[in-house]
Design a protein around this motif. Sequence first.
Motif, PDB file in Angstrom:
ATOM      1  N   LEU A  63       0.756  -0.829  -0.409  1.00  0.00           N
ATOM      2  CA  LEU A  63      -0.025  -0.258  -0.121  1.00  0.00           C
ATOM      3  C   LEU A  63       1.363   1.164   0.171  1.00  0.00           C
ATOM      4  N   ASP A  64       1.850   0.976   0.738  1.00  0.00           N
ATOM      5  CA  ASP A  64       2.622   2.531   0.410  1.00  0.00           C
ATOM      6  C   ASP A  64       4.352   1.605   0.554  1.00  0.00           C
ATOM      7  N   GLY A  65       5.130   2.394   0.319  1.00  0.00           N
ATOM      8  CA  GLY A  65       6.726   2.237   0.387  1.00  0.00           C
ATOM      9  C   GLY A  65       6.612   1.089  -0.320  1.00  0.00           C
ATOM     10  N   ARG A  66       8.122  -0.197  -0.409  1.00  0.00           N
ATOM     11  CA  ARG A  66       8.563  -1.048  -0.551  1.00  0.00           C
ATOM     12  C   ARG A  66       8.775  -2.048   0.054  1.00  0.00           C
ATOM     13  N   LEU A  67       8.584  -3.071  -0.888  1.00  0.00           N
ATOM     14  CA  LEU A  67       9.195  -4.664  -0.450  1.00  0.00           C
ATOM     15  C   LEU A  67       9.873  -5.000  -1.347  1.00  0.00           C
ATOM     16  N   SER A  68      11.601  -5.344  -0.904  1.00  0.00           N
ATOM     17  CA  SER A  68      11.859  -6.907  -1.709  1.00  0.00           C
ATOM     18  C   SER A  68      11.860  -8.161  -1.362  1.00  0.00           C
ATOM     19  N   VAL A  69      11.177  -9.077  -1.840  1.00  0.00           N
ATOM     20  CA  VAL A  69      11.148 -10.409  -1.267  1.00  0.00           C
ATOM     21  C   VAL A  69      12.086 -11.472  -2.062  1.00  0.00           C
ATOM     22  N   THR A  70      12.963 -11.957  -1.682  1.00  0.00           N
ATOM     23  CA  THR A  70      13.860 -13.206  -1.771  1.00  0.00           C
ATOM     24  C   THR A  70      13.281 -14.213  -2.023  1.00  0.00           C
ATOM     25  N   ASN A  71      13.765 -15.355  -2.604  1.00  0.00           N
ATOM     26  CA  ASN A  71      12.874 -16.746  -3.002  1.00  0.00           C
ATOM     27  C   ASN A  71      13.573 -17.835  -3.577  1.00  0.00           C
ATOM     28  N   ASP A  72      14.314 -18.686  -3.167  1.00  0.00           N
ATOM     29  CA  ASP A  72      14.901 -19.520  -3.997  1.00  0.00           C
ATOM     30  C   ASP A  72      16.256 -18.465  -4.953  1.00  0.00           C
ATOM     31  N   GLY A  73      16.759 -17.394  -4.503  1.00  0.00           N
ATOM     32  CA  GLY A  73      17.852 -17.043  -5.561  1.00  0.00           C
ATOM     33  C   GLY A  73      17.922 -16.128  -6.297  1.00  0.00           C
ATOM     34  N   PRO A  80       3.871   0.331  -4.141  1.00  0.00           N
ATOM     35  CA  PRO A  80       2.714   0.954  -3.941  1.00  0.00           C
ATOM     36  C   PRO A  80       1.313   0.501  -5.190  1.00  0.00           C
ATOM     37  N   GLY A  81       0.632  -0.880  -4.881  1.00  0.00           N
ATOM     38  CA  GLY A  81      -0.335  -1.146  -5.932  1.00  0.00           C
ATOM     39  C   GLY A  81       0.103  -2.158  -6.421  1.00  0.00           C
ATOM     40  N   GLU A  82       1.316  -3.360  -5.795  1.00  0.00           N
ATOM     41  CA  GLU A  82       1.545  -4.517  -6.969  1.00  0.00           C
ATOM     42  C   GLU A  82       1.589  -5.722  -4.770  1.00  0.00           C
ATOM     43  N   ILE A  83       1.546  -6.308  -6.369  1.00  0.00           N
ATOM     44  CA  ILE A  83       0.835  -7.524  -5.148  1.00  0.00           C
ATOM     45  C   ILE A  83       2.493  -8.670  -4.951  1.00  0.00           C
ATOM     46  N   VAL A  84       2.478  -9.298  -4.090  1.00  0.00           N
ATOM     47  CA  VAL A  84       3.893 -10.119  -3.655  1.00  0.00           C
ATOM     48  C   VAL A  84       2.587 -11.631  -3.770  1.00  0.00           C
ATOM     49  N   TYR A  85       2.851 -12.541  -4.445  1.00  0.00           N
ATOM     50  CA  TYR A  85       1.900 -13.879  -3.716  1.00  0.00           C
ATOM     51  C   TYR A  85       3.852 -14.938  -3.423  1.00  0.00           C
ATOM     52  N   MET A  86       3.060 -15.533  -2.242  1.00  0.00           N
ATOM     53  CA  MET A  86       3.926 -15.983  -1.731  1.00  0.00           C
ATOM     54  C   MET A  86       3.545 -17.701  -1.505  1.00  0.00           C
ATOM     55  N   PRO A  87       3.589 -18.852  -2.212  1.00  0.00           N
ATOM     56  CA  PRO A  87       3.008 -19.814  -2.231  1.00  0.00           C
ATOM     57  C   PRO A  87       3.437 -20.228  -0.581  1.00  0.00           C
ATOM     58  N   LYS A  88       2.492 -21.982  -0.280  1.00  0.00           N
ATOM     59  CA  LYS A  88       2.704 -21.899   0.616  1.00  0.00           C
ATOM     60  C   LYS A  88       4.033 -23.243   1.007  1.00  0.00           C
ATOM     61  N   ALA A 101       7.468   0.181   4.773  1.00  0.00           N
ATOM     62  CA  ALA A 101       6.553  -0.628   3.413  1.00  0.00           C
ATOM     63  C   ALA A 101       4.859  -0.063   4.307  1.00  0.00           C
ATOM     64  N   VAL A 102       4.188  -0.391   3.983  1.00  0.00           N
ATOM     65  CA  VAL A 102       2.477  -0.288   5.085  1.00  0.00           C
ATOM     66  C   VAL A 102       2.374  -1.324   3.758  1.00  0.00           C
ATOM     67  N   THR A 103       1.454  -3.124   4.053  1.00  0.00           N
ATOM     68  CA  THR A 103       1.041  -3.924   2.858  1.00  0.00           C
ATOM     69  C   THR A 103      -0.299  -4.709   3.669  1.00  0.00           C
ATOM     70  N   ALA A 104      -1.364  -5.009   3.015  1.00  0.00           N
ATOM     71  CA  ALA A 104      -2.617  -5.620   3.818  1.00  0.00           C
ATOM     72  C   ALA A 104      -2.371  -7.026   2.623  1.00  0.00           C
ATOM     73  N   TYR A 105      -2.933  -7.696   3.750  1.00  0.00           N
ATOM     74  CA  TYR A 105      -2.109  -8.950   3.805  1.00  0.00           C
ATOM     75  C   TYR A 105      -4.067  -9.875   3.378  1.00  0.00           C
ATOM     76  N   VAL A 106      -3.376 -11.168   2.385  1.00  0.00           N
ATOM     77  CA  VAL A 106      -4.448 -12.171   3.064  1.00  0.00           C
ATOM     78  C   VAL A 106      -3.930 -13.314   2.957  1.00  0.00           C
ATOM     79  N   THR A 107      -4.361 -14.498   3.679  1.00  0.00           N
ATOM     80  CA  THR A 107      -4.204 -15.800   3.837  1.00  0.00           C
ATOM     81  C   THR A 107      -4.660 -16.727   4.223  1.00  0.00           C
ATOM     82  N   TYR A 108      -4.278 -18.044   3.152  1.00  0.00           N
ATOM     83  CA  TYR A 108      -5.283 -19.492   3.575  1.00  0.00           C
ATOM     84  C   TYR A 108      -4.746 -20.395   3.215  1.00  0.00           C
ATOM     85  N   PRO A 109      -4.762 -21.197   4.433  1.00  0.00           N
ATOM     86  CA  PRO A 109      -6.030 -20.999   5.663  1.00  0.00           C
ATOM     87  C   PRO A 109      -5.043 -19.790   6.493  1.00  0.00           C
ATOM     88  N   HIS A 110      -5.282 -19.795   7.375  1.00  0.00           N
ATOM     89  CA  HIS A 110      -5.472 -19.265   8.748  1.00  0.00           C
ATOM     90  C   HIS A 110      -3.740 -19.394   9.279  1.00  0.00           C
TER      91      HIS A 110
END
Lengths: 123, 123
Positions: A63-73, A80-88, A101-110
Motif C-alpha cells: 500500500l505504501d513504500g517498497r518491499l523486496s522478497v527473495t526466494n530461491d536466489g 504501491p499497488g503491486e502484489i506479491v504472492y508467496m505460495p505455501k 512499507a505498509v501492506t494488506a495481506y490475505v492468507t489461506y488458511p489462517h
Amino acid sequence: MKVRKFAISDASLERSPGQDGDIVVGNMVDQRHGGPITIGFGRYAQSQSLEETLVVDDVMVVLDGRLSVTNDGRTVTAGPGEIVYMPKGETVTIRSHEQGAVTAYVTYPHWQEAHEARTRGNR
Amino acid sequence: MKVRKFAISDASLERSPGQDGDIVVGNMVDQRHGGPITIGFGRYAQSQSLEETLVVDDVMVVLDGRLSVTNDGRTVTAGPGEIVYMPKGETVTIRSHEQGAVTAYVTYPHWQEAHEARTRGNR
C-alpha cells in the motif's frame, strides 16, 4: 458474517511471532470469525528483514513504500499497488528499504493456526 | 510455484461474466496454477454498478478511487489502502463513483470455477 470494511487505522498492530525486527501485523479477519481466510495489515519500519518458511499461501498488497522478497536466489521488488504472492512451502526473505512499507495481506488458511501447529510440532 | 510479483500493467483485463457494466478484471493467479486462491486486479469506470451473490470469499483492496458496497441494507465505502471483505453467500451491490476505482482482489476458492459450477447448476 456480513460485508466489512477495514482501514489500517482500525488495526491493532503487534510484532508477529518468531521475529524480532520492527515489523508489526494486525489481523482484521481470522480464525475467530469462522471463515476460511485471514485478512490484515502489516507495517515494516525502514531496513527491516524477515526470513520465513510459509506455512500458508500468503498474498501481500503493498500500500505504501517498497518491499523486496527473495526466494530461491531470485528477488522481486514491489511498490504501491503491486502484489506479491508467496505460495505455501516457499522460504522467503522480506526486506524493507529506506522508506519502510505498509501492506494488506490475505492468507489461506489462517496463518496463526498454521504457525501454532508448526510450533507444537517442533517441540 | 515460486514467489511472484504482479502489477496491474501485467494484467489482461476483461469484462467479468454475467455483468454488462464497464468493469474489467484480470486474474494473475487462479485454478490454472494449482494453488487454492485466485489473485487479480479489477478496474471500474466511473459510476458503474454490479450486483452479485458471492460464490466465494472475496477480498478487495482498493488501490485507487473509491467503491461503495451495499449488503443487507448497509453500505460501506472504501478508498485507497482500504479493504472490503465480502463473505461467501452474501449478496452485494458494488458501486463506483465519479473517479472510478482500481482494486486488487483475492478469492478463496477460485471464483471462476465456482461461477461455472453455479451456471451449470442453473441450466
